[in-house]
Scaffold this active site. Structure first.
Site, PDB file in Angstrom:
ATOM      1  CB  THR A 188      -1.240  -0.450   1.284  1.00 20.91           C
ATOM      2  OG1 THR A 188      -1.573  -0.772   1.043  1.00 20.91           O
ATOM      3  CG2 THR A 188      -1.982   1.235   1.796  1.00 20.91           C
ATOM      4  CG  ASN A 192      -7.484  -8.751  -4.886  1.00 22.65           C
ATOM      5  OD1 ASN A 192      -7.310  -8.252  -5.441  1.00 22.65           O
ATOM      6  ND2 ASN A 192      -8.135  -8.258  -3.892  1.00 22.65           N
ATOM      7  CD  GLN A 233      -2.975 -11.915  -3.746  1.00 23.50           C
ATOM      8  OE1 GLN A 233      -2.697 -12.856  -3.500  1.00 23.50           O
ATOM      9  NE2 GLN A 233      -3.755 -10.952  -2.717  1.00 23.50           N
ATOM     10  CG  HIS A 278       1.760  -9.484   3.940  1.00 20.67           C
ATOM     11  ND1 HIS A 278      -0.195  -9.584   4.326  1.00 20.67           N
ATOM     12  CD2 HIS A 278       0.968  -8.267   3.715  1.00 20.67           C
ATOM     13  CE1 HIS A 278      -0.488  -8.815   3.724  1.00 20.67           C
ATOM     14  NE2 HIS A 278      -0.728  -8.165   3.530  1.00 20.67           N
ATOM     15  CB  CYS A 297      -9.539  -4.158   1.802  1.00 26.80           C
ATOM     16  SG  CYS A 297     -11.007  -3.786   1.531  1.00 26.80           S
TER      17      CYS A 297
HETATM   18  N1  PLP Z   1      -2.531  -5.099  -3.868  1.00 23.25           N
HETATM   19  C1  PLP Z   1      -2.644  -6.499  -3.255  1.00 23.25           C
HETATM   20  C2  PLP Z   1      -3.334  -6.782  -4.937  1.00 23.25           C
HETATM   21  C3  PLP Z   1      -3.437  -7.007  -2.352  1.00 23.25           C
HETATM   22  O1  PLP Z   1      -3.825  -8.265  -2.534  1.00 23.25           O
HETATM   23  C4  PLP Z   1      -2.926  -6.137  -1.524  1.00 23.25           C
HETATM   24  C5  PLP Z   1      -3.453  -7.152  -0.098  1.00 23.25           C
HETATM   25  O2  PLP Z   1      -4.523  -7.106  -0.178  1.00 23.25           O
HETATM   26  C6  PLP Z   1      -2.201  -5.177  -1.390  1.00 23.25           C
HETATM   27  C7  PLP Z   1      -2.342  -4.560  -2.654  1.00 23.25           C
HETATM   28  C8  PLP Z   1      -0.889  -3.968   0.074  1.00 23.25           C
HETATM   29  O3  PLP Z   1      -0.576  -4.956   0.525  1.00 23.25           O
HETATM   30  P1  PLP Z   1      -0.198  -4.552   1.548  1.00 23.25           P
HETATM   31  O4  PLP Z   1      -0.659  -5.115   3.012  1.00 23.25           O
HETATM   32  O5  PLP Z   1       0.950  -5.348   1.885  1.00 23.25           O
HETATM   33  O6  PLP Z   1      -0.229  -3.336   1.874  1.00 23.25           O
END
Ligand code: PLP
Length: 388
Positions: free
Chosen positions: A73, A156, A184, A206, A331
């Site tokens: 993010t 995702n 993903q 993660h 989310c």
């Molecule tokens: N982009 C996608 C496709 C995701 O699935 C996620 C997490 O769910 C993110 C971005 C955000 O990742 P982070 O948790 O490292 O901020």
């Protein structure tokens, strides 16, 4: 994780790999600051740079082009900005184009103002509409600055692989920049920033089995870079100030090394589990709809609806059977809402989809239990339908 629970929500977060845990603990014990010139500092710097090489290798990138950040993010918020730098010269981008199925981290548009954000539609199959992208880029007013597109390589919710290489051809033909959210995709399929012809790539630790709160922005070159989001001591070549999160970075790198190794064998095993699950679900309920089953998908994801079963109800029913899966994306905690992806595909988003996602620790027994739970829930739904 409790031993009598079955975790099938790896797209929300993957279980921590033992290798990553070891690396985090190791990082916690390292005393020096990577910016210090003494021996302790240099030792930590060496570890961080090895980690950078491991993360770069996962994305076929040059280690010099990896910026460590506090997750995907943050990477999206760094790169999705109209405010770029070419050396000392400021370069302004004129608009951001994101697909309707992007994760909120990208969909929200980072630092672009609302009137410079545009949504690229998605076909009913759940694949981004490239003709629409082409038309939108052709219509983009270049006097505002060049356009940027941000697209995910793998969705995702559905696991569908998006045609990012073709998007890159369109974006570059119109002189734009392409940011690829590979969160993903990494570890679930081979990823190469050069093969995708992306300008920037986003990764998250993660989702690979590394610790949470660490990720990377990878750039193709160093000429054109976004203005920093976090300013201060100038770490990460000024792209992300603040003393490095060494335990997080080392854990991320250990997970990246695991993800890059033997990807084919791991995916063959996981695809067999996923296919067995889907066969089992179809046998238990012929009307189950599995999205993207005929399209290129990553091996670990199955996204489905069972007519008459709301996603929230389904998720709770599976939870009561001891199985953690997700209703769409996770989310924010406890938020079980409409599926943005189903909506973008032109489906009734209130129905919602259920997502099963597998990972390195998923076993045959987990799949047997998931099939049995699905059969039970489908039978209850049938009985409820007959009683009504
Ligand atoms: N982009 C996608 C496709 C995701 O699935 C996620 C997490 O769910 C993110 C971005 C955000 O990742 P982070 O948790 O490292 O901020």
């Amino acid at each position: 994780m409790s031993t009598n629970r079955i975790y099938l929500d790896w797209n929300a977060t993957a279980a921590l790999l033992p290798e990553a845990r070891e690396a985090v603990l190791d990082g916690l014990d390292l005393c020096g600051n990577a910016s210090s010139v003494h021996r302790e500092g240099r030792a930590v710097r060496a570890r961080v740079e090895t980690a950078r090489r491991q993360v770069a290798a996962l994305a076929g990138a040059d280690p010099a082009h990896v910026t460590f950040l506090a997750g995907a993010t943050e990477a999206a918020n760094l790169v999705l900005t109209p405010d770029f730098r070419m050396g000392r010269r400021a370069v302004t981008l004129g608009g951001l184009y994101v697909s309707a199925i992007e994760h909120p981290a990208v969909f929200e548009g980072g630092r672009f103002p609302a009137d410079r954000r545009h949504e690229i539609p998605v076909l009913p199959t759940g694949v981004v509409d490239l003709d629409a992208l082409d038309a939108m880029f052709a219509a983009h007013d270049k006097s505002l600055g060049l356009p940027m597109a941000a697209l995910m390589l793998v969705n995702n919710e559905t696991g569908i692989i998006q045609p990012v290489e073709k998007a890159a051809e369109i974006v570059h033909r119109h002189g734009g920049l392409l940011v690829v959210d590979a969160v993903q995709a990494a570890g679930r399929m081979p990823v190469s920033i050069a093969a995708l012809d992306a300008d920037f790539l986003i990764l998250s630790s993660h989702k690979l089995g590394g610790p949470k709160g660490v990720g990377a922005l990878i750039s193709r070159g160093e000429t054109l870079m976004p203005a920093p989001l976090v300013r201060g001591g100038g770490q990460e070549k000024g792209h992300h100030s603040g003393t490095e999160n060494v335990p997080g970075i080392l854990g991320f790198a250990a997970a990246a090394a695991f993800a890059a190794d033997d990807i084919e064998a791991r995916n063959t095993r996981i695809a067999a589990l996923r296919d067995r699950l889907e066969d089992g679900m179809r046998a238990a309920a012929a009307d189950v709809e599995i999205y993207g089953a005929d399209l290129p998908r990553v091996a670990n994801t199955s996204f489905f609806t069972l007519p008459g079963l709301k996603a929230e109800t389904g998720q709770i029913a599976f939870d009561l059977e001891g199985i953690a899966l997700s209703a769409g994306s996770a989310c924010s905690s406890g938020k079980v809402g409409e599926s943005q992806v189903l909506k973008a595909m032109g489906r009734d988003p209130r129905l919602g989809g259920l997502r099963v996602s597998l990972g390195w620790a998923t076993t045959d027994q987990d799949i047997d239990a998931a099939i049995a739970a699905f059969a039970k829930i489908a039978a209850r739904r049938r009985a409820a339908g007959q009683a009504a």
